[in-house]
Write an enzyme that holds these catalytic residues in place. Sequence first.
Site, PDB file in Angstrom:
ATOM      1  N   ASP A 186       0.879  -1.158   0.000  1.00 49.43           N
ATOM      2  CA  ASP A 186       0.000   0.000   0.000  1.00 49.43           C
ATOM      3  C   ASP A 186       0.932   1.228   0.000  1.00 49.43           C
ATOM      4  OD1 ASP A 186      -2.343   1.686   0.535  1.00 49.43           O
ATOM      5  OD2 ASP A 186      -1.525   1.832   2.557  1.00 49.43           O
ATOM      6  N   ASP A 212      -0.245   5.089   0.838  1.00 49.73           N
ATOM      7  CA  ASP A 212      -0.621   6.121   1.811  1.00 49.73           C
ATOM      8  C   ASP A 212      -0.648   5.533   3.226  1.00 49.73           C
ATOM      9  OD1 ASP A 212      -1.291   8.880   1.736  1.00 49.73           O
ATOM     10  OD2 ASP A 212      -3.324   8.403   2.346  1.00 49.73           O
ATOM     11  N   ARG A 235      -7.011  17.510   8.222  1.00 45.19           N
ATOM     12  CA  ARG A 235      -7.083  16.057   8.028  1.00 45.19           C
ATOM     13  C   ARG A 235      -6.838  15.332   9.354  1.00 45.19           C
ATOM     14  NH1 ARG A 235      -5.839  12.054   4.092  1.00 45.19           N
ATOM     15  NH2 ARG A 235      -5.971  13.640   2.474  1.00 45.19           N
ATOM     16  N   ARG A 286     -13.685   8.633  -9.327  1.00 44.08           N
ATOM     17  CA  ARG A 286     -12.421   8.304  -9.971  1.00 44.08           C
ATOM     18  C   ARG A 286     -12.605   7.407 -11.186  1.00 44.08           C
ATOM     19  NH1 ARG A 286      -8.923   7.472  -4.348  1.00 44.08           N
ATOM     20  NH2 ARG A 286      -9.055   9.671  -3.714  1.00 44.08           N
ATOM     21  N   ASP A 338     -13.796   4.324   0.573  1.00 44.78           N
ATOM     22  CA  ASP A 338     -13.708   3.888  -0.817  1.00 44.78           C
ATOM     23  C   ASP A 338     -14.924   3.030  -1.144  1.00 44.78           C
ATOM     24  OD1 ASP A 338     -11.263   5.148  -1.213  1.00 44.78           O
ATOM     25  OD2 ASP A 338     -10.119   3.402  -0.551  1.00 44.78           O
ATOM     26  N   ARG A 369     -11.676  16.319   0.698  1.00 45.64           N
ATOM     27  CA  ARG A 369     -10.285  16.101   0.317  1.00 45.64           C
ATOM     28  C   ARG A 369      -9.514  17.406   0.127  1.00 45.64           C
ATOM     29  NH1 ARG A 369      -9.047  11.072  -0.349  1.00 45.64           N
ATOM     30  NH2 ARG A 369      -7.049  11.745  -1.195  1.00 45.64           N
ATOM     31  N   ARG A 387      -1.136  11.161   2.603  1.00 48.73           N
ATOM     32  CA  ARG A 387      -1.251  12.190   1.577  1.00 48.73           C
ATOM     33  C   ARG A 387      -0.057  13.139   1.504  1.00 48.73           C
ATOM     34  NH1 ARG A 387      -1.835  12.068  -2.406  1.00 48.73           N
ATOM     35  NH2 ARG A 387      -2.506  14.161  -2.928  1.00 48.73           N
ATOM     36  N   SER A 398     -11.442   9.141   4.531  1.00 42.91           N
ATOM     37  CA  SER A 398     -12.402   8.822   3.483  1.00 42.91           C
ATOM     38  C   SER A 398     -12.916   7.391   3.526  1.00 42.91           C
ATOM     39  CB  SER A 398     -11.776   9.104   2.109  1.00 42.91           C
ATOM     40  OG  SER A 398     -10.609   8.320   1.934  1.00 42.91           O
ATOM     41  N   ASP A 448      -1.435  -0.378   5.862  1.00 46.05           N
ATOM     42  CA  ASP A 448      -1.898   0.201   7.130  1.00 46.05           C
ATOM     43  C   ASP A 448      -3.402   0.066   7.321  1.00 46.05           C
ATOM     44  OD1 ASP A 448      -2.611   2.132   5.161  1.00 46.05           O
ATOM     45  OD2 ASP A 448      -2.669   3.690   6.700  1.00 46.05           O
TER      46      ASP A 448
END
Length: 237
Positions: free
Chosen positions: A8, A10, A131, A113, A169, A124, A17, A167, A196
């Site tokens: 992964d 991020d 954040r 996306r 997904d 975002r 980010r 967020s 993570d």
Amino acid sequence: MNKVYIFDIDGTLTPSRLRMTEKFAKFFDEWSSKNKYYLVTGSDLPKTEEQLPIAYTDRAEAIFTCCGNQMWKDNKLVYDNKFELSTKLKNSLEVMLMSSQYKHRYGNHIEDRGSMVNFSIVGRNCTQEQREEYYEWDKEKSERKKLSTFLKHKFKDLDAVIGGQISIDIYPKGNDKSQILKHIWDKDNEYIFIGDGIDNKGNDFPLAESMNLKDNCSSYHTEGWEQTKQILEKLSD
């Protein structure tokens, strides 16, 4: 048997980010020149390239973006699973946005996306400090966990999982990170996944769960790039 790593990005190779730190980049520069690895992220390609030095994206065997719904190899798009944001889903997300008890909104809350949707209450467009504030609030209130559960119950054909710090997904059931295995699998390799979002059943969990059912596979939950470095050092001993 060759070791093949899957990362992964991020919160695993980089702070959430943000670009990879200089300290970890120095370590990863040497490590990545000696090892075979794939990258799999919930982000799209432009965000991925913002966070990682180009050398490390180029050295990857392939990059899977949007939770594995896009595959990039040698800077070319190999496949792209299209997913259309329905009016019903969009309306539900907008109601969630209006109903949330979190007080702050900073824009870009529903990001389509093309092959998945990324939904964020705080938005975002928030700063790093904003954040972190939402992330700490969400750890106490478990808002994203509750919203994900609701979405999965309401939309039986969709999955909704925690992604990153702020967020959720959203994509068709089965179109999660575990789908990458069919594109990279070789019975003669040993696969090691580090992410993570495993222990919290985030967007890394489906891949880790699938790997646990296969021989010669293992997964490691990490709390950040420092722990990722420790895991890689231990596996290299």
